[in-house]
Motif scaffolding. Structure first.
Motif, PDB file in Angstrom:
ATOM      1  N   SER A 217       0.861  -1.181   0.000  1.00 44.32           N
ATOM      2  CA  SER A 217       0.000   0.000   0.000  1.00 44.32           C
ATOM      3  C   SER A 217       0.895   1.228   0.000  1.00 44.32           C
ATOM      4  O   SER A 217       2.029   1.170   0.498  1.00 44.32           O
ATOM      5  CB  SER A 217      -0.906  -0.008   1.237  1.00 44.32           C
ATOM      6  OG  SER A 217      -1.743   1.133   1.263  1.00 44.32           O
ATOM      7  N   PRO A 218       0.453   2.364  -0.563  1.00 43.94           N
ATOM      8  CA  PRO A 218       1.320   3.554  -0.611  1.00 43.94           C
ATOM      9  C   PRO A 218       1.801   3.970   0.777  1.00 43.94           C
ATOM     10  O   PRO A 218       1.064   3.881   1.765  1.00 43.94           O
ATOM     11  CB  PRO A 218       0.415   4.625  -1.234  1.00 43.94           C
ATOM     12  CG  PRO A 218      -0.611   3.872  -1.990  1.00 43.94           C
ATOM     13  CD  PRO A 218      -0.840   2.592  -1.244  1.00 43.94           C
ATOM     14  N   LEU A 219       3.050   4.418   0.837  1.00 38.54           N
ATOM     15  CA  LEU A 219       3.665   4.835   2.095  1.00 38.54           C
ATOM     16  C   LEU A 219       3.438   6.325   2.319  1.00 38.54           C
ATOM     17  O   LEU A 219       3.727   7.144   1.443  1.00 38.54           O
ATOM     18  CB  LEU A 219       5.161   4.543   2.090  1.00 38.54           C
ATOM     19  CG  LEU A 219       5.587   3.077   2.013  1.00 38.54           C
ATOM     20  CD1 LEU A 219       7.102   2.971   2.022  1.00 38.54           C
ATOM     21  CD2 LEU A 219       4.998   2.274   3.148  1.00 38.54           C
ATOM     22  N   LEU A 220       2.946   6.680   3.509  1.00 37.47           N
ATOM     23  CA  LEU A 220       2.823   8.080   3.896  1.00 37.47           C
ATOM     24  C   LEU A 220       4.033   8.553   4.685  1.00 37.47           C
ATOM     25  O   LEU A 220       4.344   9.743   4.697  1.00 37.47           O
ATOM     26  CB  LEU A 220       1.560   8.300   4.733  1.00 37.47           C
ATOM     27  CG  LEU A 220       0.307   8.709   3.942  1.00 37.47           C
ATOM     28  CD1 LEU A 220      -0.263   7.492   3.228  1.00 37.47           C
ATOM     29  CD2 LEU A 220      -0.737   9.304   4.860  1.00 37.47           C
ATOM     30  N   CYS A 221       4.718   7.624   5.365  1.00 35.36           N
ATOM     31  CA  CYS A 221       5.901   7.976   6.138  1.00 35.36           C
ATOM     32  C   CYS A 221       6.888   6.825   6.057  1.00 35.36           C
ATOM     33  O   CYS A 221       6.504   5.664   5.870  1.00 35.36           O
ATOM     34  CB  CYS A 221       5.556   8.303   7.596  1.00 35.36           C
ATOM     35  SG  CYS A 221       4.656   7.004   8.450  1.00 35.36           S
ATOM     36  N   LEU A 222       8.166   7.165   6.204  1.00 30.59           N
ATOM     37  CA  LEU A 222       9.243   6.190   6.088  1.00 30.59           C
ATOM     38  C   LEU A 222      10.401   6.652   6.954  1.00 30.59           C
ATOM     39  O   LEU A 222      10.846   7.799   6.834  1.00 30.59           O
ATOM     40  CB  LEU A 222       9.675   6.049   4.623  1.00 30.59           C
ATOM     41  CG  LEU A 222      10.708   4.983   4.280  1.00 30.59           C
ATOM     42  CD1 LEU A 222      10.171   3.591   4.571  1.00 30.59           C
ATOM     43  CD2 LEU A 222      11.128   5.086   2.825  1.00 30.59           C
ATOM     44  N   GLY A 234       7.917   1.686   7.370  1.00 28.92           N
ATOM     45  CA  GLY A 234       7.033   2.601   6.663  1.00 28.92           C
ATOM     46  C   GLY A 234       5.604   2.473   7.149  1.00 28.92           C
ATOM     47  O   GLY A 234       5.150   1.379   7.502  1.00 28.92           O
ATOM     48  N   GLY A 235       4.894   3.601   7.174  1.00 29.77           N
ATOM     49  CA  GLY A 235       3.478   3.618   7.514  1.00 29.77           C
ATOM     50  C   GLY A 235       2.636   3.704   6.260  1.00 29.77           C
ATOM     51  O   GLY A 235       2.817   4.614   5.439  1.00 29.77           O
ATOM     52  N   CYS A 236       1.715   2.775   6.085  1.00 28.09           N
ATOM     53  CA  CYS A 236       0.958   2.642   4.844  1.00 28.09           C
ATOM     54  C   CYS A 236      -0.380   3.368   4.920  1.00 28.09           C
ATOM     55  O   CYS A 236      -0.859   3.730   5.993  1.00 28.09           O
ATOM     56  CB  CYS A 236       0.717   1.166   4.533  1.00 28.09           C
ATOM     57  SG  CYS A 236       2.226   0.184   4.363  1.00 28.09           S
ATOM     58  N   TYR A 237      -0.956   3.542   3.750  1.00 26.96           N
ATOM     59  CA  TYR A 237      -2.253   4.206   3.633  1.00 26.96           C
ATOM     60  C   TYR A 237      -3.364   3.371   4.254  1.00 26.96           C
ATOM     61  O   TYR A 237      -4.336   3.901   4.797  1.00 26.96           O
ATOM     62  CB  TYR A 237      -2.545   4.494   2.158  1.00 26.96           C
ATOM     63  CG  TYR A 237      -3.972   4.881   1.877  1.00 26.96           C
ATOM     64  CD1 TYR A 237      -4.498   6.062   2.400  1.00 26.96           C
ATOM     65  CD2 TYR A 237      -4.802   4.081   1.105  1.00 26.96           C
ATOM     66  CE1 TYR A 237      -5.816   6.420   2.158  1.00 26.96           C
ATOM     67  CE2 TYR A 237      -6.108   4.440   0.859  1.00 26.96           C
ATOM     68  CZ  TYR A 237      -6.611   5.606   1.385  1.00 26.96           C
ATOM     69  OH  TYR A 237      -7.911   5.962   1.149  1.00 26.96           O
ATOM     70  N   GLU A 264      -6.975   3.826   9.878  1.00 28.79           N
ATOM     71  CA  GLU A 264      -6.819   4.912   8.912  1.00 28.79           C
ATOM     72  C   GLU A 264      -5.341   5.059   8.580  1.00 28.79           C
ATOM     73  O   GLU A 264      -4.486   4.413   9.204  1.00 28.79           O
ATOM     74  CB  GLU A 264      -7.413   6.219   9.466  1.00 28.79           C
ATOM     75  CG  GLU A 264      -8.921   6.166   9.647  1.00 28.79           C
ATOM     76  CD  GLU A 264      -9.502   7.513  10.047  1.00 28.79           C
ATOM     77  OE1 GLU A 264      -8.791   8.531   9.906  1.00 28.79           O
ATOM     78  OE2 GLU A 264     -10.654   7.548  10.502  1.00 28.79           O
ATOM     79  N   PRO A 265      -4.971   5.920   7.609  1.00 31.21           N
ATOM     80  CA  PRO A 265      -3.555   6.033   7.209  1.00 31.21           C
ATOM     81  C   PRO A 265      -2.635   6.398   8.372  1.00 31.21           C
ATOM     82  O   PRO A 265      -2.985   7.181   9.255  1.00 31.21           O
ATOM     83  CB  PRO A 265      -3.582   7.146   6.148  1.00 31.21           C
ATOM     84  CG  PRO A 265      -4.959   7.108   5.601  1.00 31.21           C
ATOM     85  CD  PRO A 265      -5.854   6.704   6.725  1.00 31.21           C
ATOM     86  N   VAL A 266      -1.450   5.787   8.353  1.00 33.34           N
ATOM     87  CA  VAL A 266      -0.422   6.047   9.367  1.00 33.34           C
ATOM     88  C   VAL A 266       0.356   7.288   8.930  1.00 33.34           C
ATOM     89  O   VAL A 266       1.050   7.266   7.912  1.00 33.34           O
ATOM     90  CB  VAL A 266       0.523   4.843   9.530  1.00 33.34           C
ATOM     91  CG1 VAL A 266       1.554   5.120  10.610  1.00 33.34           C
ATOM     92  CG2 VAL A 266      -0.272   3.591   9.872  1.00 33.34           C
ATOM     93  N   HIS A 267       0.272   8.354   9.707  1.00 28.63           N
ATOM     94  CA  HIS A 267       0.873   9.624   9.310  1.00 28.63           C
ATOM     95  C   HIS A 267       2.284   9.821   9.873  1.00 28.63           C
ATOM     96  O   HIS A 267       3.039  10.623   9.325  1.00 28.63           O
ATOM     97  CB  HIS A 267      -0.014  10.787   9.773  1.00 28.63           C
ATOM     98  CG  HIS A 267      -1.256  10.949   8.966  1.00 28.63           C
ATOM     99  ND1 HIS A 267      -1.327  11.732   7.833  1.00 28.63           N
ATOM    100  CD2 HIS A 267      -2.502  10.414   9.115  1.00 28.63           C
ATOM    101  CE1 HIS A 267      -2.544  11.682   7.326  1.00 28.63           C
ATOM    102  NE2 HIS A 267      -3.277  10.894   8.087  1.00 28.63           N
ATOM    103  N   LYS A 268       2.641   9.128  10.947  1.00 32.84           N
ATOM    104  CA  LYS A 268       3.950   9.386  11.543  1.00 32.84           C
ATOM    105  C   LYS A 268       4.452   8.145  12.264  1.00 32.84           C
ATOM    106  O   LYS A 268       3.688   7.425  12.911  1.00 32.84           O
ATOM    107  CB  LYS A 268       3.848  10.559  12.536  1.00 32.84           C
ATOM    108  CG  LYS A 268       5.171  10.988  13.141  1.00 32.84           C
ATOM    109  CD  LYS A 268       6.117  11.565  12.102  1.00 32.84           C
ATOM    110  CE  LYS A 268       7.393  12.096  12.742  1.00 32.84           C
ATOM    111  NZ  LYS A 268       8.330  12.647  11.757  1.00 32.84           N
TER     112      LYS A 268
END
Length: 602
Positions: A217-222, A234-237, A264-268
């Motif tokens: 799934s797309p990564l919002l944070c890494l 990484g935190g995924c959508y 919900e998406p992982v932001h941090k």
């Protein structure tokens, strides 16, 4: 981005085929001399002419293919330890050293080497090779060097569809590599077929990513693991956490089960300081903070719901950023999408006790939250159109804040080498550098990094380079001048004085506000006891009482206004009637009445 154009031409368009053969000379044009022009010539005597024998040089540009380089190296680790000793474990190494120091052979070797070392120590005492000959004079070009930042490289997303650089993480060991998470922030409106990949870039090769990370799934944070730079989390959508190992390919090694992950998406994601380096914090807009152990991502170690009783009853706050400082091992902070900063204590027993207090000041989501690396009690928050500086000693309001920007701010961070410098990014594509030593009312430097909106900014630990990620997928690397990256003389005392002065001012204002509230409550109680209720009526009441009293006052004002309208209408109708009406003549005795009127008239 490589630009290649192939020029093609048909054989028939080349014209006549050249034939290289030997032939005699031919005279095509003959111009005879004209004697009439001879008299127009002017003889110069003497004639001076400057001649320099040098080749003619011209500047020429051409589009050529870029040379793609690839770096390969060897993995060096600390050696000399037995197999049963882990060099990363401090207790094992200390225990092994004590065991070796008790060995008799060790003492003999040290004594034998001590004789050789004594010779060098005597030489050092005779000639001080570390003597500073210019200790009294300090030559620094920081003051004369104007603040500046120049773009040294741009890393572009290899994919055709534009994706936002949602997060940036620097390599822990040196400024030669960084990881970037790419994701479309429109989520539901993302075009079909958009890539899910994120990349690790080598700074010396901006043409091609060094390694591709392929999450499910797309990564919002890494984030890099600070103790093991080969591991990334990484935190995924979709709310999952993915663990990557650069030594084992592009696919994730382990992923958290989706049924126990965030909803919900992982932001941090952050790595707190621990002995093993395997602890991870994660937060999401689903309203919880989860603790994980990357060695076993089967279930979270601990869960904290973001419910602050003093803000709104039974209201869950959505987390966007998490901040942790190693000097405060039990404390951490969470920035929420409601504009509230929650201060938490991990060692508390119940979830209600873990959230100690809150800082309320932003009008919207908090996109960045970071403590000052030199003064951990002071921290920076980025949200809405301002950047705010807070102190743990002043909890009512921030001690300093920037003016409202024309564009909303998206991210920010402190400089790791200068205590008074921080960076902010905005949707206008600019990066602002604030230097509190120089001025506090406006940014010291504003750099137009991109034409698109900037979404992330991260400064390297050396303080010399800053990476900015844009909405179009461009990752710009900027190099700061020495005046913005090297600490200046007396900067720490000056910043300390500024923070203490502003904190003291906020404390005085807080005390004044409490004193005024106390006086109002006392006045309200005195008015109620004396039967008057004129001066302090309504003060000291609860929130529900105040709301009820406001509603009653509102409806009373409406009723009074209705009465006034009715009274005005009645007066208007009375004004429309004639003032003098004729006296009616009675039916009985009408003749007598007429006679009396006639006598009166006569």
């Amino acid at each position: 981005m490589e630009i290649v154009h192939v020029y093609t031409k048909k054989r028939s368009e080349f014209g006549r085929q050249p034939l290289f053969t030997d032939r005699a000379a031919e005279l095509n044009v003959e111009i005879a001399p004209d004697d009439s022009l001879r008299q127009d010539f002017i003889d110069k005597n003497p004639v001076d002419m400057a001649i320099q024998y040098a080749p003619d040089v011209s500047e020429h540009e051409a589009n050529t293919e870029r040379f793609e380089s690839e770096s390969r190296g060897m993995n060096h680790t600390e050696g000399g330890w037995p197999k049963d000793i882990n060099p990363a474990e401090v207790e094992q190494t200390i225990r092994f050293r004590k065991k070796v120091e008790k060995d008799e052979n060790y003492i003999n070797v040290v004594q034998r080497l001590g004789d050789k070392m004594e010779l060098y120590l005597r030489q050092n005492n005779a000639i001080d090779i570390y003597e500073n000959y210019f200790s009294g004079n300090t030559f620094s070009s920081i003051d004369s060097d104007p603040p500046s930042a120049k773009t040294i490289s741009i890393f572009r997303d290899p994919e055709g569809l534009k994706r936002t650089v949602s997060h940036i993480s620097w390599y822990p060991d040196g400024a030669h590599r960084l990881a970037a998470a790419y994701c479309s922030l429109e989520f539901q409106n993302s075009p079909h077929g958009m890539s899910l990949d994120s990349y690790i870039w080598e700074l010396e090769n901006p043409n091609k990513p060094e390694q591709v990370l392929k999450p499910a799934s797309p990564l919002l944070c890494l984030e890099y693991n600070p103790k093991d730079p080969h591991l990334l989390v990484g935190g995924c959508y979709n709310g999952q956490l993915a663990l990557f190992d650069t030594r084992k390919g592009s696919q994730s090694l382990e992923v958290t089960p989706i049924e126990i992950s965030h909803k919900e998406p992982v932001h941090k994601i952050i790595f707190p300081s621990s002995k093993t380096g395997s602890d991870v914090f994660s937060t999401s807009t689903d309203g919880q903070v989860l603790w994980w152990d990357i060695r076993k991502l089967v279930e979270p170690v601990e869960t904290l719901p973001l419910v602050f009783p003093g803000y709104k009853p039974d209201f869950t706050l959505g987390g966007i950023v998490v901040e942790y400082e190693s000097t405060m091992p039990t404390k951490f902070m969470v920035g929420t999408e409601q504009g509230v900063i929650l201060c938490c204590n991990r060692k508390a027993k119940t979830p209600q006790e873990k959230i100690t207090n809150a800082f309320i000041g932003h009008h919207g989501p908090i996109y960045a939250l970071q403590r000052n690396p030199f003064y951990p009690k002071h921290f920076l928050s980025i949200g809405d159109w301002t950047a705010r500086l807070w102190s743990e000693d002043a909890k009512e309001s921030p001690i300093m804040w920037t003016k409202y920007d024309e564009s909303s701010l998206t991210d920010g961070c402190w400089s790791p080498t200068r205590p008074g410098v921080f960076f902010t990014s905005s949707t206008s594509g600019t990066m602002d550098v604030w230097d509190l030593v120089f001025k506090q009312s406006s940014p010291t430097l504003t750099v137009q990094v991109s034409d698109e909106s900037l979404h992330s900014v991260r400064c390297h630990g050396g303080g010399k380079m800053v990476a900015c990620g844009s909405r179009s997928g461009d990752l710009s690397l900027l190099e700061l001048s020495d005046s913005l990256s090297i600490i200046q003389p007396n900067e720490k005392p000056n910043i300390t004085a500024v923070f203490e002065r502003e904190t003291r001012r906020e404390k005085i204002l807080e005390g004044r506000r409490r004193e005024m509230k106390l006086k109002q409550k006392q006045a309200a109680k005195g008015g109620e006891g004396g039967g008057g209720g004129g001066g302090g009526e309504g003060e000291g009441e609860g929130e529900e009482d105040l709301v009820k009293r406001a509603e009653d006052d509102f409806w009373a004002a409406i009723a009074q206004e209705q009465k006034d309208i009715e009274a005005k209408e009645k007066k208007r109708q009375e004004a429309m009637q004639p003032k003098h009406q004729p006296t009616p003549i009675p039916e009985e005795g009408g003749d007598e009445r007429r006679e009396s009127l006639t006598d009166t008239m006569s």
